[in-house]
Design a protein around this motif. Sequence first.
Motif: not given
Length: 138
Positions: A90-94, A101-104, A106-113
């Motif tokens: 997630f961080a690499k493709y944020a 890049g939409n999948e990266f 989303v809120d969950r991806a942002r939190a993980q990043t």
Amino acid sequence: MTSRYRARLAVAAFACVAVIPLSALAADATSDAAPPAKGYDYPTQGRVEYVLGCMDEKGHDFANVYKCSCTIDRIAAVLPYDDYVEQMTFAKYATLGGEGGNEFRVDRARAQTKKYRALQQEAYQACGFGKPSPSASK
């Protein structure tokens, strides 16, 4: 010195080396070995990929081999490997643009990043890197 003479010399030197059974080495290694480190077991390939990527970012200085190895060791001490892979991805493709890049984003991806970058920053500081590079804060 001819190549034939060098070859004979190498064979003679090799013949002088004592052969130790692997079972003896394993017994010696387990008897005085330190207890396993706390944390999670990451595959060697995952650790190597991290160190190489870290060195691409921080510089191919010999000291960075140790600093980058220290960083992944600190991350592995607190984060299971599957979580590491997910957060790192997630961080690499944020910053990936477009629909891909939409999948990266989303809120969950942002939190993980955010979690991964905070953990990585703590590890960088503990391992002697100091302040993050501009690419790590994106």
